[in-house]
Design an enzyme around this catalytic site. Structure first.
Site, PDB file in Angstrom:
ATOM      1  N   PHE A   1       0.879  -1.175   0.000  1.00 46.70           N
ATOM      2  CA  PHE A   1       0.000   0.000   0.000  1.00 46.70           C
ATOM      3  C   PHE A   1       0.909   1.215   0.000  1.00 46.70           C
ATOM      4  O   PHE A   1       1.692   1.405   0.923  1.00 46.70           O
ATOM      5  CB  PHE A   1      -0.865  -0.051   1.262  1.00 46.70           C
ATOM      6  CG  PHE A   1      -2.045   0.877   1.257  1.00 46.70           C
ATOM      7  CD1 PHE A   1      -3.311   0.408   0.966  1.00 46.70           C
ATOM      8  CD2 PHE A   1      -1.881   2.221   1.562  1.00 46.70           C
ATOM      9  CE1 PHE A   1      -4.415   1.255   0.977  1.00 46.70           C
ATOM     10  CE2 PHE A   1      -2.983   3.074   1.563  1.00 46.70           C
ATOM     11  CZ  PHE A   1      -4.254   2.587   1.284  1.00 46.70           C
TER      12      PHE A   1
ATOM     13  N   GLY B   1      -0.556  12.416   3.203  1.00 49.85           N
ATOM     14  CA  GLY B   1      -1.177  13.319   4.174  1.00 49.85           C
ATOM     15  C   GLY B   1      -2.304  14.149   3.583  1.00 49.85           C
ATOM     16  O   GLY B   1      -2.716  15.137   4.166  1.00 49.85           O
TER      17      GLY B   1
ATOM     18  N   GLY C   1      -5.230  12.554   2.388  1.00 53.82           N
ATOM     19  CA  GLY C   1      -6.454  11.747   2.400  1.00 53.82           C
ATOM     20  C   GLY C   1      -6.530  10.680   1.318  1.00 53.82           C
ATOM     21  O   GLY C   1      -7.507   9.939   1.259  1.00 53.82           O
ATOM     22  N   HIS C   2      -5.501  10.584   0.446  1.00 52.51           N
ATOM     23  CA  HIS C   2      -5.589   9.590  -0.640  1.00 52.51           C
ATOM     24  C   HIS C   2      -5.533   8.159  -0.096  1.00 52.51           C
ATOM     25  O   HIS C   2      -6.216   7.275  -0.598  1.00 52.51           O
ATOM     26  CB  HIS C   2      -4.463   9.803  -1.656  1.00 52.51           C
ATOM     27  CG  HIS C   2      -4.531  11.140  -2.317  1.00 52.51           C
ATOM     28  ND1 HIS C   2      -5.583  11.522  -3.123  1.00 52.51           N
ATOM     29  CD2 HIS C   2      -3.704  12.212  -2.254  1.00 52.51           C
ATOM     30  CE1 HIS C   2      -5.397  12.756  -3.538  1.00 52.51           C
ATOM     31  NE2 HIS C   2      -4.263  13.210  -3.012  1.00 52.51           N
TER      32      HIS C   2
ATOM     33  N   GLU D   1      -1.356  -7.542   5.278  1.00 52.42           N
ATOM     34  CA  GLU D   1      -0.113  -8.273   5.499  1.00 52.42           C
ATOM     35  C   GLU D   1       0.938  -7.324   6.080  1.00 52.42           C
ATOM     36  O   GLU D   1       1.267  -6.310   5.453  1.00 52.42           O
ATOM     37  CB  GLU D   1       0.376  -8.801   4.143  1.00 52.42           C
ATOM     38  CG  GLU D   1       1.534  -9.743   4.229  1.00 52.42           C
ATOM     39  CD  GLU D   1       1.818 -10.352   2.858  1.00 52.42           C
ATOM     40  OE1 GLU D   1       1.130 -11.319   2.501  1.00 52.42           O
ATOM     41  OE2 GLU D   1       2.691  -9.841   2.156  1.00 52.42           O
TER      42      GLU D   1
HETATM   43  C1  LIG Z   1       0.490  -3.248   4.012  1.00 51.23           C
HETATM   44  C2  LIG Z   1       1.525  -2.185   3.806  1.00 51.23           C
HETATM   45  O1  LIG Z   1       1.949  -1.988   2.711  1.00 51.23           O
HETATM   46  S1  LIG Z   1       2.054  -1.272   5.159  1.00 51.23           S
HETATM   47  C3  LIG Z   1       2.965   0.047   4.432  1.00 51.23           C
HETATM   48  C4  LIG Z   1       2.167   1.281   4.233  1.00 51.23           C
HETATM   49  N1  LIG Z   1       2.870   2.146   3.298  1.00 51.23           N
HETATM   50  C5  LIG Z   1       3.882   2.962   3.650  1.00 51.23           C
HETATM   51  O2  LIG Z   1       4.271   3.119   4.792  1.00 51.23           O
HETATM   52  C6  LIG Z   1       4.540   3.675   2.500  1.00 51.23           C
HETATM   53  C7  LIG Z   1       4.763   5.158   2.758  1.00 51.23           C
HETATM   54  N2  LIG Z   1       3.589   5.855   3.272  1.00 51.23           N
HETATM   55  C8  LIG Z   1       2.422   5.927   2.571  1.00 51.23           C
HETATM   56  O3  LIG Z   1       2.252   5.364   1.503  1.00 51.23           O
HETATM   57  C9  LIG Z   1       1.313   6.772   3.162  1.00 51.23           C
HETATM   58  O4  LIG Z   1       1.835   7.787   3.951  1.00 51.23           O
HETATM   59  C10 LIG Z   1       0.328   5.937   4.027  1.00 51.23           C
HETATM   60  C11 LIG Z   1      -0.256   4.824   3.197  1.00 51.23           C
HETATM   61  C12 LIG Z   1       0.985   5.365   5.257  1.00 51.23           C
HETATM   62  C13 LIG Z   1      -0.799   6.886   4.467  1.00 51.23           C
HETATM   63  O5  LIG Z   1      -1.430   7.404   3.326  1.00 51.23           O
HETATM   64  P1  LIG Z   1      -1.837   8.933   3.296  1.00 51.23           P
HETATM   65  O6  LIG Z   1      -2.530   9.224   2.031  1.00 51.23           O
HETATM   66  O7  LIG Z   1      -0.630   9.731   3.586  1.00 51.23           O
HETATM   67  O8  LIG Z   1      -2.858   8.959   4.513  1.00 51.23           O
HETATM   68  P2  LIG Z   1      -4.088   9.908   4.725  1.00 51.23           P
HETATM   69  O9  LIG Z   1      -3.760  11.301   4.305  1.00 51.23           O
HETATM   70  O10 LIG Z   1      -5.296   9.296   4.127  1.00 51.23           O
HETATM   71  O11 LIG Z   1      -4.171   9.865   6.297  1.00 51.23           O
HETATM   72  C14 LIG Z   1      -5.057   9.047   6.991  1.00 51.23           C
HETATM   73  C15 LIG Z   1      -4.653   8.934   8.439  1.00 51.23           C
HETATM   74  O12 LIG Z   1      -3.548   8.053   8.514  1.00 51.23           O
HETATM   75  C16 LIG Z   1      -2.666   8.482   9.515  1.00 51.23           C
HETATM   76  N3  LIG Z   1      -1.335   8.676   8.929  1.00 51.23           N
HETATM   77  C17 LIG Z   1      -1.035   8.977   7.652  1.00 51.23           C
HETATM   78  N4  LIG Z   1       0.303   9.032   7.498  1.00 51.23           N
HETATM   79  C18 LIG Z   1       0.848   8.774   8.696  1.00 51.23           C
HETATM   80  C19 LIG Z   1       2.175   8.677   9.193  1.00 51.23           C
HETATM   81  N5  LIG Z   1       3.235   8.849   8.408  1.00 51.23           N
HETATM   82  N6  LIG Z   1       2.359   8.382  10.503  1.00 51.23           N
HETATM   83  C20 LIG Z   1       1.297   8.173  11.323  1.00 51.23           C
HETATM   84  N7  LIG Z   1       0.028   8.259  10.901  1.00 51.23           N
HETATM   85  C21 LIG Z   1      -0.201   8.547   9.626  1.00 51.23           C
HETATM   86  C22 LIG Z   1      -3.239   9.704  10.109  1.00 51.23           C
HETATM   87  O13 LIG Z   1      -3.991   9.351  11.246  1.00 51.23           O
HETATM   88  C23 LIG Z   1      -4.153  10.208   9.066  1.00 51.23           C
HETATM   89  O14 LIG Z   1      -5.195  10.877   9.670  1.00 51.23           O
HETATM   90  P3  LIG Z   1      -5.156  12.491   9.645  1.00 51.23           P
HETATM   91  O15 LIG Z   1      -5.351  12.826   8.236  1.00 51.23           O
HETATM   92  O16 LIG Z   1      -6.290  12.868  10.511  1.00 51.23           O
HETATM   93  O17 LIG Z   1      -3.831  12.914  10.153  1.00 51.23           O
END
Ligand SMILES: CC(=O)SCCNC(=O)CCNC(=O)[C@H](O)C(C)(C)COP(=O)(O)OP(=O)(O)OC[C@H]1O[C@@H](n2cnc3c(N)ncnc32)[C@H](O)[C@@H]1OP(=O)(O)O
Length: 497
Positions: free
Chosen positions: A250, A258, A260-261, A285
């Protein structure tokens, strides 16, 4: 001998990723960013030896991720005995698509002259579209890994998994078709309103790979029927057998994080599960902390209205009407909570058991006013003496809330806990409970904060985001993992049979 100390550079800084699209005379850059991790490629220290002024530029076409690697540097170290500059091409090759190693003029010409670019649409089917606060348009497309167009993009994107998902590994895309059919890939694209004339309006934002994982149905075995059809029976398609859907990778690319995507992508995958009668549950996973927060946030917002609608709360008087209170140490779960109703909510929304328990516990905690919880200054010594006989119903609820959580933790980690002596076991459970409660409280605070923000932005369609400093960690002393089945996982996220 030359001083080798100044010839090392940080690999995360040296690697630059750029999303490009065809321009008037040559490709133009839409965004640039650096990897978060490079240790899978360059080793634990994430250092590259033997160059000064090194730049490893990875270009990707924003629409179909056509890749290119360009390496430049000011100076290269002259090899002395064992000290040789790192062979960059050989190091990058196993992680990169073969197309990435053409010359820059060849790549630019291919980008500029590709007649199909402007008509490109993402592979698969359009499953969701939405707009951001500033009215930029986004679309989520879903396609099977058996589709060569989906595979082409995933093959090109694999290096991004090493760069952004800790412990993430590429998926196998050359497996037989029947196993590739188990995989669905969800792509998030921005649809640009006014792209340059020869460019595609689509620009990648992120993607997620998911696969079907066989679901063993305990108890609910299908009734056997006699088939009148011709023999042999038609082959069962693996994509139609009952399954869990598991999110493997993911990723939202850094320029779009950050906003909302991730939440849109997760909710879209969850909706697809709910609409597919062959999928029983959605699981993940090896989620990392950031993903856990995203998932908890999304699931809490989905479940909370259901719990409120059914007035789910802990019964503060589970022994009401009983003349003798049982002396056994078992928690009267069925008298405390409407277990059948909760099971119906869980199965209808296809949430896996552990995740549902987390969200339910968080919701039940939110029903107990803070001043009755330890974090709000409630006296634990008093509660431990009074227990379920405390005068205030909230105190009794809090007592039972702690018992319910401990019960779940104990059942889940029984094998580890039984190996400890009694006092250690009690202490370990208590510590874990404190950590779990702290984690829930922090998340609940963040939800509250978000709701306040939403109210303040009344009329706006988008929730916006909280600052990273308000984000919380989930803290568990006893490892509180996803599914027992995960233990026998292969390390690579590859199709499993
Ligand atoms: C199964 C797996 O693949 S696990 C690995 C997940 N992927 C990664 O870590 C790769 C790098 N990071 C990313 O791709 C993204 O930052 C993600 C997937 C973790 C989050 O996606 P985003 O689009 O940034 O999240 P989105 O904006 O929808 O935020 C939703 C909520 O998630 C949480 N969140 C998002 N990013 C983070 C972060 N880096 N640390 C902690 N919480 C976070 C927050 O609670 C956020 O709520 P808020 O908007 O009220 O602050």
């Amino acid at each position: 001998m030359e001083d080798t100390g100044n010839w090392s550079c940080n690999a995360n800084d040296a690697v630059q990723i750029a999303l490009v699209q065809p321009g008037e005379a040559k490709p133009t850059v839409l965004s640039t960013f650096h990897p978060q991790f490079t240790y899978p490629i360059f080793g634990d220290d994430e250092e590259i030896f033997g160059y000064r002024g090194l730049i490893i530029r990875l270009r990707f076409a924003a629409h179909d991720l056509r890749p290119h690697i360009h390496i430049s540097y000011d100076e290269k170290f002259k090899a002395v005995e064992d000290a040789t500059p790192l062979d960059l091409i050989a190091t990058l090759k196993p992680f990169s698509h073969e197309d990435a190693f053409s010359t820059l003029p060849e790549y630019e010409a291919a980008m500029q002259n590709d007649e199909n670019t402007k008509d490109f649409t993402p592979p698969g089917k359009l499953v969701h579209s939405y707009a951001s606060k500033d009215n930029r348009q986004y679309e989520i497309w879903a396609g099977s890994l058996a589709d060569p167009e989906v595979r082409r993009i995933i093959d090109r994107a694999q290096i991004l998994v090493s760069f952004f998902i800790e412990g993430g590994t590429p998926i196998e895309t050359d497996d037989p078709e029947w196993t590739l059919e188990r995989w669905t890939v969800y792509f998030v694209y921005e649809k640009l309103a006014t792209p340059p004339p020869t460019a595609s309006p689509y620009s990648i934002v992120g993607y997620s790979t998911t696969y079907r994982w066989w679901y063993f149905q305990t108890g609910a075995l299908q009734t056997r029927t006699v088939s009148e059809g011709p023999f042999p029976l038609p082959e069962a398609r693996i994509s139609e057998l009952p399954a869990r859907l598991r999110i493997a990778q993911f990723l939202i690319l850094p320029p779009h994080q950050g906003s909302g995507h991730g939440t849109h992508l997760y909710n879209t995958i969850h909706t697809a599960c709910c609409n597919d009668p062959t999928i029983m549950e959605l699981t993940v996973e090896d989620p990392n902390e950031a993903f856990d927060v995203l998932r908890d946030t999304a699931d809490f917002h989905m479940l909370r209205p259901k719990f409120l609608h059914h007035q789910v709360t802990i019964n503060a008087d589970p022994y009401a009407g009983q003349t003798r209170i049982p002396r056994s140490r078992t928690v009267p779960t069925n008298a405390l909570l409407p277990m059948n109703l909760l099971q119906d909510i869980r199965t209808s929304l296809k949430i896996d058991t552990t995740q549902f328990a987390h969200i339910l516990e968080m919701f039940l905690l939110s029903q107990i006013p803070t001043k009755h919880r330890v974090s709000g200054g409630a006296s634990m010594a008093r509660l431990l003496v009074k227990k379920h006989k405390a005068e205030d119903p909230h105190d009794r609820r809090y007592y039972w809330w702690r018992m319910l959580v401990k019960q779940r933790l104990y059942k889940r980690h029984r094998d580890t806990l039984v190996q400890l002596d009694h006092d250690e076991r009690v202490q370990k459970l208590d510590e874990t409970l404190v950590n779990v409660e702290e984690g829930y409280s922090a998340l609940l605070e963040a939800f509250l904060e978000r709701e306040k923000k939403l109210e303040a932005q009344e009329g706006s369609a988008d929730a916006g985001t909280l600052g990273r400093d308000q984000r919380v960690k989930r803290k568990f002393t006893v490892q509180d993992d996803e599914d027992e089945e995960d233990h026998d996982q292969e390390s690579a996220k590859r199709p499993k049979v």
